[in-house]
Design a protein around this motif. Structure first.
Motif, PDB file in Angstrom:
ATOM      1  N   LYS A 246       0.823  -1.219   0.000  1.00 41.47           N
ATOM      2  CA  LYS A 246       0.000   0.000   0.000  1.00 41.47           C
ATOM      3  C   LYS A 246       0.850   1.258   0.000  1.00 41.47           C
ATOM      4  O   LYS A 246       0.465   2.274  -0.561  1.00 41.47           O
ATOM      5  CB  LYS A 246      -0.921  -0.006   1.219  1.00 41.47           C
ATOM      6  CG  LYS A 246      -2.110  -0.915   1.002  1.00 41.47           C
ATOM      7  CD  LYS A 246      -3.212  -0.703   2.019  1.00 41.47           C
ATOM      8  CE  LYS A 246      -4.365  -1.635   1.665  1.00 41.47           C
ATOM      9  NZ  LYS A 246      -5.128  -2.034   2.824  1.00 41.47           N
ATOM     10  N   GLU A 247       2.013   1.197   0.641  1.00 37.95           N
ATOM     11  CA  GLU A 247       2.853   2.389   0.754  1.00 37.95           C
ATOM     12  C   GLU A 247       3.602   2.700  -0.540  1.00 37.95           C
ATOM     13  O   GLU A 247       3.773   3.860  -0.896  1.00 37.95           O
ATOM     14  CB  GLU A 247       3.885   2.211   1.885  1.00 37.95           C
ATOM     15  CG  GLU A 247       3.296   2.157   3.290  1.00 37.95           C
ATOM     16  CD  GLU A 247       2.673   0.805   3.615  1.00 37.95           C
ATOM     17  OE1 GLU A 247       2.832  -0.141   2.817  1.00 37.95           O
ATOM     18  OE2 GLU A 247       1.985   0.703   4.654  1.00 37.95           O
ATOM     19  N   HIS A 248       4.094   1.654  -1.229  1.00 46.27           N
ATOM     20  CA  HIS A 248       5.024   1.920  -2.325  1.00 46.27           C
ATOM     21  C   HIS A 248       4.526   1.535  -3.707  1.00 46.27           C
ATOM     22  O   HIS A 248       5.009   2.057  -4.700  1.00 46.27           O
ATOM     23  CB  HIS A 248       6.358   1.214  -2.050  1.00 46.27           C
ATOM     24  CG  HIS A 248       6.887   1.460  -0.684  1.00 46.27           C
ATOM     25  ND1 HIS A 248       7.189   2.731  -0.245  1.00 46.27           N
ATOM     26  CD2 HIS A 248       7.139   0.627   0.361  1.00 46.27           C
ATOM     27  CE1 HIS A 248       7.616   2.664   1.020  1.00 46.27           C
ATOM     28  NE2 HIS A 248       7.594   1.410   1.404  1.00 46.27           N
ATOM     29  N   ALA A 249       3.579   0.594  -3.777  1.00 46.54           N
ATOM     30  CA  ALA A 249       3.097   0.184  -5.100  1.00 46.54           C
ATOM     31  C   ALA A 249       1.872   1.018  -5.469  1.00 46.54           C
ATOM     32  O   ALA A 249       1.212   1.587  -4.615  1.00 46.54           O
ATOM     33  CB  ALA A 249       2.738  -1.297  -5.088  1.00 46.54           C
ATOM     34  N   ILE A 250       1.595   1.107  -6.765  1.00 47.31           N
ATOM     35  CA  ILE A 250       0.407   1.806  -7.235  1.00 47.31           C
ATOM     36  C   ILE A 250      -0.553   0.770  -7.809  1.00 47.31           C
ATOM     37  O   ILE A 250      -0.139  -0.085  -8.592  1.00 47.31           O
ATOM     38  CB  ILE A 250       0.769   2.853  -8.306  1.00 47.31           C
ATOM     39  CG1 ILE A 250       1.932   3.726  -7.832  1.00 47.31           C
ATOM     40  CG2 ILE A 250      -0.441   3.714  -8.656  1.00 47.31           C
ATOM     41  CD1 ILE A 250       2.438   4.719  -8.864  1.00 47.31           C
TER      42      ILE A 250
ATOM     43  N   PRO B  79      10.877   0.705  -0.402  1.00 46.69           N
ATOM     44  CA  PRO B  79      10.666   1.912  -1.201  1.00 46.69           C
ATOM     45  C   PRO B  79      11.284   1.869  -2.604  1.00 46.69           C
ATOM     46  O   PRO B  79      10.754   2.444  -3.525  1.00 46.69           O
ATOM     47  CB  PRO B  79      11.329   3.010  -0.364  1.00 46.69           C
ATOM     48  CG  PRO B  79      11.314   2.509   1.019  1.00 46.69           C
ATOM     49  CD  PRO B  79      11.400   1.016   0.933  1.00 46.69           C
TER      50      PRO B  79
ATOM     51  N   ARG C 292       5.061   9.834  -4.139  1.00 49.50           N
ATOM     52  CA  ARG C 292       5.538   9.074  -2.982  1.00 49.50           C
ATOM     53  C   ARG C 292       6.964   8.600  -3.240  1.00 49.50           C
ATOM     54  O   ARG C 292       7.369   8.440  -4.373  1.00 49.50           O
ATOM     55  CB  ARG C 292       4.647   7.848  -2.779  1.00 49.50           C
ATOM     56  CG  ARG C 292       3.280   8.211  -2.258  1.00 49.50           C
ATOM     57  CD  ARG C 292       2.475   6.960  -2.036  1.00 49.50           C
ATOM     58  NE  ARG C 292       2.085   6.353  -3.297  1.00 49.50           N
ATOM     59  CZ  ARG C 292       1.501   5.159  -3.390  1.00 49.50           C
ATOM     60  NH1 ARG C 292       1.278   4.455  -2.314  1.00 49.50           N
ATOM     61  NH2 ARG C 292       1.152   4.675  -4.562  1.00 49.50           N
ATOM     62  N   ASP C 293       7.714   8.311  -2.178  1.00 50.08           N
ATOM     63  CA  ASP C 293       9.090   7.813  -2.298  1.00 50.08           C
ATOM     64  C   ASP C 293       9.916   8.691  -3.226  1.00 50.08           C
ATOM     65  O   ASP C 293      10.703   8.205  -4.048  1.00 50.08           O
ATOM     66  CB  ASP C 293       9.118   6.376  -2.865  1.00 50.08           C
ATOM     67  CG  ASP C 293       8.247   5.427  -2.064  1.00 50.08           C
ATOM     68  OD1 ASP C 293       8.228   5.570  -0.838  1.00 50.08           O
ATOM     69  OD2 ASP C 293       7.594   4.574  -2.673  1.00 50.08           O
TER      70      ASP C 293
END
Lengths: 425, 425
Positions: free
Chosen positions: A117-121, A237, B85-86
């Motif tokens: 959820k944080e790094h992938a789209i 990341p 992001r990142d």
């Protein structure tokens, strides 16, 4: 909503977004083949009654709970989309209903893997496609700025796609088209650094005919897409870590490994179908309560119906929507439109799904068309340019409004004549 | 950049955005009359050499300092646009030059008023227009959600424009068109709550002929725009406070009170022209140093030239750009293209600006065209539908690429046939 008779019913739509996304064409918007607005239909264009009829409304809100006994839905307004400054505080309200249709969709699966959820789209909403396009163009430009190392350049321009279903394959195909044509012409300083890798745990396009799968594999490989068999263990990341310990650095990571139930659907106390979807009977009703229906990716046949869970496809949802609007209109005409008034009505034929076939493009004016009714059936399957033409024509006719049909055609034309749009706005 | 001969020069563009905005049509994108991409030209489309020629480049970066003695420019890469992001950490680098053209533009003026940057939206970049459109559509939807008070509804749907120059007037006109046509048809539940107020300290369109000003005032008033004479003292999250103590609640606040020098231009140690712009001579050179030119809103004639400061208009910048590219090509052909090699060259005719006239739309297929050379001259001025037709035709021919010219025409056509797009994506 499109076909519900606004003369029989007041129609109220509760949704956190004011448009429908034509998902089969969403992958094309990530690289500028199509524009974002060409695949988004405002709800008010689909059913004009919600903005003009006195008792019909569109509420920009999220549904938080359903109380089938009192026939009410609990909602909370959505006030901060798109990072609006000075956003109003969201507030709660309830809506009463006579008939309720739950069409809340599903959510991208992460399989509990850290960092997804944080790094992938994901690739399910217009803002996902916008983020992918911004990211891709940013990385292309950054890798041309002096002072960047060769390794960092390679990482920034490494596009990694996780999941070899139709979405992952079509996105990889679009991306390789963009690289072969537009990057080579218009980012020619960095053209040798950009690469696409598609990672899939099993086989790509597993629901398609084996001949088509083989064709897709060949085509993608020819276009320069690297196909990797692997299972993702962890997402950091700047790199993906596979189960066998391999580290895959990326500049853009797109996650398309299928869908599962959303927290809202999980929170509902209705009996569930296999896959934790809302369980429905042969008429798409939730049998334990009155006047509640569920359609699309959030619903599935109860095991008691003896029918299999239908795939999470647009064509299933569309067919269910048409069936249900007819059913509701029929109920309304028979005087059963009010709450608890349809219990003893004869509903007629149950919903029967007939699969029309599956399609996927693989880039370079090539596509697959699988017209078999079922995974294990025999039947017609096509590949190549003719399939690609069928793919484009079929989707063009499925686009809902004439306005967007016109724009999709114009976008395709301008992409053909002028190339894809590369302004990063 | 468009006309510089890529056979004579390697061209390097340093810019924090990868596109040029066709600002005269930006106001139309806020309400969906035009699409955002139709008014954005990617730099690579304007001058293809930057992405294909071996020595020419586009650097997504901000210029931080200029060292004219060593002929270098100090830059910092831009890595986080659009909330990526990142994001990579920005890094610094230098670029050497033989000839340097500063075309860094100006910045919206706030006159030091508190709260402008935090709560008002400017109208100079595509992302400003996107924010205005998102905000407007959000407020229209929120005011239809149950549980909102009448006062809050009125506030959310009160659009306040500060500044009665061409941008403020055109935006107010577009907004009233949107309200009269699209809001009445497609948000008819809230149509009586939406209002536009234009606040100006002096007269609206002060640079136009008095007859045109009067016409604009009448037209705007007829379209429902409330014109208020007033000076803003303070901007709070939900209201503007005027000098006389009046409080004006707003749901959308657009700030267009003209432009002033940017921090970068202020930081340069070159002699300045009136208005703190970079001072240039008759050939657009910075006279104290070798090989540095300045054009557009960031530059102005030095007082020693005896020429007046030119208005911050697209037509001035465009004419200067054309003049300077010819001059550079001429210098290059005469062997003066390298650093310090043009000191003794004969430069030919100086830059002379001839004003072609001013135009502004006021909505409802009406516009003003002022063909006077100068504020105090006599000359032709037109109003009404014919002017509106001239306005559209003239801007259509000024759109840089054929692709966008085509899209602007298509957008106008679809807006006419289907209405404006109201999907909030």
């Amino acid at each position: 909503m499109k076909s519900v008779d606004a003369g029989l019913y007041d129609i109220v739509c509760v949704s956190p977004r004011n448009h429908m996304v034509f998902t089969p064409l969403l992958a094309s918007t990530c690289v500028g083949t199509l524009e974002f607005r060409s695949v988004a239909e405002p709800v008010g264009r689909i059913q004009p009654a919600i903005s003009t009829a006195p008792g019909s409304y569109f509420f920009l809100a999220r549904c938080t709970a359903i109380d089938p006994d009192s026939h009410t839905v609990h909602c909370e307004s959505v006030t901060d989309q798109g990072g609006v400054r000075d956003a109003v505080e969201p507030w709660k309200f309830t809506v009463s209903y006579d008939k309720l249709v739950i069409a809340a969709g599903a959510e991208a699966s992460t399989f509990g893997i850290n960092g997804v959820k944080e790094h992938a789209i994901f690739l399910r909403e217009v803002h996902h496609a916008q983020e992918i396009r911004r990211r891709l163009l940013l990385n292309l430009m950054l890798s041309d700025v002096p002072g960047i190392s060769e390794d960092e350049k390679k990482r920034l321009l490494h596009c990694v796609v996780i999941g070899g279903g139709p979405t992952g394959v079509e996105f990889s195909g679009e991306l390789s088209d963009f690289i072969i044509k537009d990057v080579h012409e218009r980012y020619s300083h960095v053209k040798d650094f950009i690469h696409v890798t598609l990672i899939e745990a099993n086989e790509i396009l597993s629901s398609f005919d084996v001949r088509l799968r083989q064709y897709a594999t060949n085509q993608l490989t020819k276009s320069g897409v690297r196909l990797v068999r692997g299972v993702v263990k962890d997402v950091k990341p700047e790199k993906v870590i596979l189960n066998d310990g391999t580290e895959v650095p990326y500049g853009l990571l797109v996650w398309s490994t299928g869908v599962g139930p959303s927290p809202f659907v999980k929170s509902l106390y209705f009996p569930k179908s296999p896959g934790e979807r809302i369980g429905v009977d042969d008429w798409l009703r939730i049998p334990s309560v009155q006047d509640v229906f569920a359609i699309g990716d959030c619903s599935g046949f109860l095991e008691s119906t003896g029918k299999p869970t239908l795939p999470a496809l647009a064509q299933v949802a569309e067919r269910q929507g048409k069936y249900l609007s007819n059913l509701l209109n029929q109920i309304g005409k028979a005087g059963g439109g009010y709450r608890n008034a349809a219990a003893n009505l004869e509903l007629g034929d149950p919903f029967v799904y007939r699969h029309l076939g599956s399609m996927a493009t693989v880039g370079r004016y090539k596509a697959l068309v699988d017209l078999r009714q079922n995974k294990d059936d025999k039947g017609l399957s096509l590949t190549g340019f003719v399939s690609w033409f069928i793919w484009r024509s079929a989707y063009l006719t499925r686009v809902i409004s004439w306005r967007n049909r016109f724009y999709v055609a114009i976008n395709w034309l301008t992409t053909f004549v002028f190339g894809r749009d590369i302004s990063r706005i």
